[in-house]
Motif scaffolding. Structure first.
Motif, short mmCIF file in Angstrom:
data_model
loop_
_atom_site.label_atom_id
_atom_site.label_comp_id
_atom_site.label_asym_id
_atom_site.label_seq_id
_atom_site.Cartn_x
_atom_site.Cartn_y
_atom_site.Cartn_z
N TRP A 1 13.81 9.16 -8.70
CA TRP A 1 13.32 7.96 -8.03
C TRP A 1 12.69 8.29 -6.68
O TRP A 1 11.63 7.76 -6.32
CB TRP A 1 14.45 6.94 -7.85
CG TRP A 1 14.57 6.03 -9.01
CD1 TRP A 1 15.47 6.08 -10.03
CD2 TRP A 1 13.71 4.92 -9.30
NE1 TRP A 1 15.23 5.08 -10.92
CE2 TRP A 1 14.16 4.35 -10.51
CE3 TRP A 1 12.60 4.36 -8.67
CZ2 TRP A 1 13.54 3.24 -11.07
CZ3 TRP A 1 11.99 3.26 -9.24
CH2 TRP A 1 12.47 2.72 -10.43
N LEU B 1 9.32 9.92 -7.41
CA LEU B 1 8.32 8.96 -7.88
C LEU B 1 7.77 8.12 -6.74
O LEU B 1 6.56 7.84 -6.67
CB LEU B 1 8.91 8.07 -8.97
CG LEU B 1 9.09 8.75 -10.33
CD1 LEU B 1 9.87 7.83 -11.27
CD2 LEU B 1 7.75 9.13 -10.93
N LEU B 2 8.63 7.74 -5.81
CA LEU B 2 8.17 6.94 -4.67
C LEU B 2 7.33 7.79 -3.70
O LEU B 2 6.33 7.31 -3.16
CB LEU B 2 9.36 6.30 -3.97
CG LEU B 2 10.06 5.23 -4.80
CD1 LEU B 2 11.38 4.82 -4.17
CD2 LEU B 2 9.15 4.03 -5.02
N VAL C 1 5.51 10.37 -4.59
CA VAL C 1 4.24 10.55 -5.30
C VAL C 1 3.39 9.28 -5.17
O VAL C 1 2.17 9.37 -4.95
CB VAL C 1 4.48 10.93 -6.78
CG1 VAL C 1 3.19 10.85 -7.58
CG2 VAL C 1 5.08 12.33 -6.88
N ALA C 2 4.01 8.13 -5.29
CA ALA C 2 3.26 6.88 -5.14
C ALA C 2 2.63 6.80 -3.75
O ALA C 2 1.46 6.39 -3.62
CB ALA C 2 4.18 5.67 -5.39
N VAL C 3 3.36 7.20 -2.72
CA VAL C 3 2.80 7.22 -1.37
C VAL C 3 1.62 8.20 -1.31
O VAL C 3 0.56 7.88 -0.76
CB VAL C 3 3.88 7.59 -0.33
CG1 VAL C 3 3.27 7.88 1.03
CG2 VAL C 3 4.91 6.48 -0.23
N LEU D 1 -1.25 13.37 -7.20
CA LEU D 1 -0.43 13.00 -8.36
C LEU D 1 -0.01 14.25 -9.14
O LEU D 1 1.17 14.39 -9.49
CB LEU D 1 -1.21 12.04 -9.28
CG LEU D 1 -0.52 11.65 -10.58
CD1 LEU D 1 0.72 10.81 -10.31
CD2 LEU D 1 -1.49 10.89 -11.47
N VAL E 1 -0.33 9.13 -3.66
CA VAL E 1 -1.47 8.61 -4.42
C VAL E 1 -2.15 7.47 -3.66
O VAL E 1 -3.37 7.33 -3.70
CB VAL E 1 -1.02 8.16 -5.83
CG1 VAL E 1 -2.09 7.35 -6.53
CG2 VAL E 1 -0.63 9.38 -6.66
N LEU E 2 -1.39 6.68 -2.94
CA LEU E 2 -1.95 5.52 -2.25
C LEU E 2 -2.60 5.87 -0.90
O LEU E 2 -3.55 5.20 -0.48
CB LEU E 2 -0.88 4.45 -2.03
CG LEU E 2 -0.36 3.80 -3.31
CD1 LEU E 2 0.80 2.87 -3.01
CD2 LEU E 2 -1.49 3.06 -4.03
#
Length: 178
Positions: free
Chosen positions: A117, A120-121, A123-125, A148, A127-128
């Motif tokens: 978790w 994943l968070l 990685v989300a940062v 990513l 990517v954004l």
């Protein structure tokens, strides 16, 4: 008249057992035992792979696809010192992730669920973030894609490394009991 249930008299009061019940031994506490040398060797290997993924990603995007990221267009396929910094950044993120895995393995229940978790968070940062700066959309998308791939690389490799570097062991308490 129906026979009372075993262990209970007709007035539903508990009867005394005819034989003494042996004490139940407590279950030994099982915690993961972490082979720190193996974990950190795998973490170092993961960091090298992450840095190389960053480098290959930049060479692919700049040299093959012709999308200019991280440096001006006249800097060539490799770019400039920013490319090296980006690769070292991927290396550093993998080392920090290894430290997080080690800490989670020692302290948390279901440590890899928490690690996944967290990753994943993160990685989300990653990517954004490219979409929060002003740049060409192609550069934003390419940078997000590289981030990513780096993040998924770190997450998958450290999941494997953590599985190999841990085993379930029994904790022996100070009084000698398991």
């Amino acid at each position: 008249m129906a026979a009372p249930q075993r262990g209970w008299d007709r007035n539903f009061q508990e009867q005394q057992p005819t034989e003494p019940i042996p004490p139940v031994a407590p279950e030994p506490e099982e915690r993961p035992v972490v082979n720190a040398g193996r974990l950190w060797a795998g973490g170092f290997g993961t960091a090298v792979v992450a840095a190389l993924v960053a480098l290959v990603g930049i060479l692919l995007v700049r040299g093959v696809l012709g999308i200019h990221i991280l440096s001006p267009s006249d800097a060539g396929a490799y770019g400039d010192a920013t490319t090296t910094t980006y690769a070292f950044g991927a290396f550093a993120v993998a080392i920090l992730a290894t430290a997080a895995v080690h800490l989670l393995l020692l302290l948390m229940p279901r440590p890899m669920s928490f690690f996944n978790w967290i990753m994943l968070l993160v990685v989300a940062v990653g990517v954004l973030i490219p979409f929060t700066v002003s740049a060409e959309p192609a550069s934003q998308i390419a940078t997000a894609a590289i981030n990513l791939v780096i993040g998924m690389c770190i997450m998958s490799l450290l999941n494997s490394v953590a599985g190999i570097a841990t085993r379930v062991g029994r904790i022996v308490h100070e009084d000698g009991t398991l």
